[in-house]
Design an enzyme around this catalytic site. Structure first.
Site, PDB file in Angstrom:
ATOM      1  N   TRP A   1       0.940  -1.215   0.092  1.00 39.23           N
ATOM      2  CA  TRP A   1      -0.026  -0.079   0.206  1.00 39.23           C
ATOM      3  C   TRP A   1       0.901   1.211  -0.071  1.00 39.23           C
ATOM      4  O   TRP A   1       0.683   2.196  -0.724  1.00 39.23           O
ATOM      5  CB  TRP A   1      -0.814   0.064   1.232  1.00 39.23           C
ATOM      6  CG  TRP A   1      -1.911  -1.124   1.007  1.00 39.23           C
ATOM      7  CD1 TRP A   1      -1.912  -2.145   2.033  1.00 39.23           C
ATOM      8  CD2 TRP A   1      -2.765  -1.530   0.193  1.00 39.23           C
ATOM      9  NE1 TRP A   1      -2.775  -3.185   1.769  1.00 39.23           N
ATOM     10  CE2 TRP A   1      -3.390  -2.740   0.547  1.00 39.23           C
ATOM     11  CE3 TRP A   1      -3.266  -0.941  -1.048  1.00 39.23           C
ATOM     12  CZ2 TRP A   1      -4.412  -3.260  -0.132  1.00 39.23           C
ATOM     13  CZ3 TRP A   1      -4.172  -1.669  -1.797  1.00 39.23           C
ATOM     14  CH2 TRP A   1      -4.911  -2.706  -1.448  1.00 39.23           C
TER      15      TRP A   1
ATOM     16  N   ASP B   1      -1.865   6.459   6.293  1.00 41.73           N
ATOM     17  CA  ASP B   1      -3.100   5.768   5.713  1.00 41.73           C
ATOM     18  C   ASP B   1      -2.954   4.678   6.823  1.00 41.73           C
ATOM     19  O   ASP B   1      -2.158   3.808   7.243  1.00 41.73           O
ATOM     20  CB  ASP B   1      -2.272   4.872   4.318  1.00 41.73           C
ATOM     21  CG  ASP B   1      -2.963   3.566   3.961  1.00 41.73           C
ATOM     22  OD1 ASP B   1      -4.440   3.496   4.885  1.00 41.73           O
ATOM     23  OD2 ASP B   1      -2.874   3.011   3.134  1.00 41.73           O
TER      24      ASP B   1
ATOM     25  N   LYS C   1     -11.900  -2.370   7.030  1.00 42.98           N
ATOM     26  CA  LYS C   1     -10.883  -3.123   7.611  1.00 42.98           C
ATOM     27  C   LYS C   1     -11.289  -3.373   9.102  1.00 42.98           C
ATOM     28  O   LYS C   1     -11.573  -4.358   9.822  1.00 42.98           O
ATOM     29  CB  LYS C   1      -9.533  -2.659   7.680  1.00 42.98           C
ATOM     30  CG  LYS C   1      -9.005  -2.416   6.185  1.00 42.98           C
ATOM     31  CD  LYS C   1      -9.004  -3.927   5.530  1.00 42.98           C
ATOM     32  CE  LYS C   1      -8.541  -3.499   4.126  1.00 42.98           C
ATOM     33  NZ  LYS C   1      -7.529  -2.643   3.652  1.00 42.98           N
TER      34      LYS C   1
HETATM   35  C1  LIG Z   1      -6.952  -2.297   2.267  1.00 41.79           C
HETATM   36  C2  LIG Z   1      -5.934  -1.339   2.288  1.00 41.79           C
HETATM   37  C3  LIG Z   1      -5.892  -0.133   1.353  1.00 41.79           C
HETATM   38  C4  LIG Z   1      -6.842  -0.168   0.112  1.00 41.79           C
HETATM   39  O1  LIG Z   1      -8.099   0.019   0.390  1.00 41.79           O
HETATM   40  P1  LIG Z   1      -9.115   0.409  -0.749  1.00 41.79           P
HETATM   41  O2  LIG Z   1     -10.257   0.717   0.089  1.00 41.79           O
HETATM   42  O3  LIG Z   1      -9.490  -0.868  -1.114  1.00 41.79           O
HETATM   43  O4  LIG Z   1      -8.684   1.396  -1.565  1.00 41.79           O
HETATM   44  C5  LIG Z   1      -4.999   0.684   1.578  1.00 41.79           C
HETATM   45  N1  LIG Z   1      -4.221   0.772   2.474  1.00 41.79           N
HETATM   46  C6  LIG Z   1      -4.157  -0.226   3.583  1.00 41.79           C
HETATM   47  C7  LIG Z   1      -3.379   0.075   4.577  1.00 41.79           C
HETATM   48  C8  LIG Z   1      -5.103  -1.244   3.271  1.00 41.79           C
HETATM   49  O5  LIG Z   1      -5.133  -2.074   4.434  1.00 41.79           O
END
Ligand SMILES: *Cc1c(COP(=O)(O)O)cnc(C)c1O
Length: 356
Positions: free
Chosen positions: A102, A172, A196
């Protein structure tokens, strides 16, 4: 009905109480005679949901009036682009810490907008660790330092925020958002896809500090991609069902002791699993011990020829979603806030039995 022991990395398990409440009021929300997904987002019922979610999130994180909360769409992946679009000019520099898939995707987008300094990368170690602050090669005049607080795929997590000498952090936080208390004063912006640890897919939560927002670009940003467009108003239809569910998850977090209690509960679940992995060399962790995630526990078998058997037997015991990401192999147990300790106990009991 049998609920699975759900270890999915995302979309992931949500609190049963939250699901039941949503089920119960799905056809008739707040006496309106309509479902929450059938009502105007500018009507009194939904406006109240939005207000409650904002208030609760402020209370839970201890956010002051110096922060704005935005409920957006497009997932964390959309923020990979939106952050540099707003905050990184062509002649400006941002520092990015590369600790996984990511982070790498965020770096790729940022390079479209300005200068990117990769302050640290664990890529050659297959992302098996996160750095100490002393290992970072930071740019003193950077606009921000971007990091991924929890690396969902590789199973690593920062134990505390990187030190940046006053440069605002952009995080993030998709896979550990609301799993522990945060020192919000360190952040310019925090973003997280809800699916998540906070709700269903479709909602992206963005928390931005007002003085950081004020430093953003003033021109050249399409209206909907400009954070300012979304401050204090619903520019377009928000993901109403996502915000509604998020509000219920926030209420559940408060009723269960807030973020300090979540942190303790998550640490205890993680310890159960890592202790089992470390008991001997039958199972092996895939990350450096100091970098281990309390959200996504990655491990494998010493004898990898038994991997498929492990997964099949786990499945037959109602232990679901344990297959590791293809870039790591082995197994990944995602044990977000809503994963009950009983589910982790069922998994460790199975791990013991499988070893025998
Ligand atoms: C799942 C995830 C993403 C991607 O998320 P989307 O909502 O599918 O764009 C980005 N960063 C992290 C840390 C993730 O766990």
């Amino acid at each position: 009905m049998t609920r699975a022991h759900n270890f999915s990395a995302g979309p992931a398990v949500l609190p049963l109480e939250v699901l039941k409440e949503a089920q119960q009021e799905f056809l008739d929300f707040a006496g309106s005679g309509s479902s929450v997904i059938e009502l105007s987002h500018r009507g009194p019922e939904y406006v109240e949901v939005d207000r409650q979610a904002q208030e609760r999130l402020k209370r839970i994180l201890g956010l002051g009036e110096d922060f704005e909360i935005l409920f957006l769409q497009g997932g964390a992946s959309h923020q990979f682009m939106m952050v540099p679009f707003n905050f990184l000019g062509t002649s400006q520099t941002a520092d990015y810490i590369n600790t996984g898939t990511w982070s790498k995707k965020a770096i790729k987008e940022a390079k479209l907008f300005g200068r990117v300094n990769v302050a640290y990368s664990s890529e050659e170690l297959n992302f098996s660790r996160v750095p100490e602050s002393s290992e970072l090669k930071l740019t003193p005049e950077a606009e921000y330092v971007h990091f991924t607080s929890n690396n969902t795929i590789f199973g690593t997590q920062f134990r505390k925020e990187p030190e940046t000498n006053g440069v605002p952090l952009v995080c993030d936080a998709s896979s550990d958002f609301l799993s522990r208390p945060l020192d919000v004063s360190r952040y310019g912006l925090i973003y997280a896809g809800a699916q998540k640890n906070a709700g269903p897919a479709g909602l992206t939560i963005v928390i931005v500090r007002k003085d950081f927002l004020a430093k953003g670009k003033k021109e050249g940003i399409p209206t909907i991609l400009n954070y300012n467009t979304h401050v204090g108003t619903m520019f377009n239809t928000p993901p109403v069902f996502g915000v509604y569910m998020f509000n219920k998850v926030l209420a559940w977090i408060e009723a269960n002791g807030g973020l300090a209690a979540m942190e303790a509960r998550n640490a205890a679940k993680a310890k159960l699993l890592y202790d089992e992995i470390d008991a001997d060399d039958f199972y092996m962790g895939t990350t450096e011990a100091a970098s281990r995630s309390h959200m996504n526990v990655t491990f494998r078998l010493k004898d990898e020829s038994l991997t498929k058997t492990f997964l099949a037997e786990a499945e037959s015991r109602n232990l679901k979603g344990l297959k590791g990401h293809r870039s790591v192999g082995g197994f990944r147990a995602s044990i977000y806030n809503a994963c009950e300790p009983e589910s982790v106990e069922a998994l460790t009991a199975f791990m013991k039995e499988f070893r025998r």
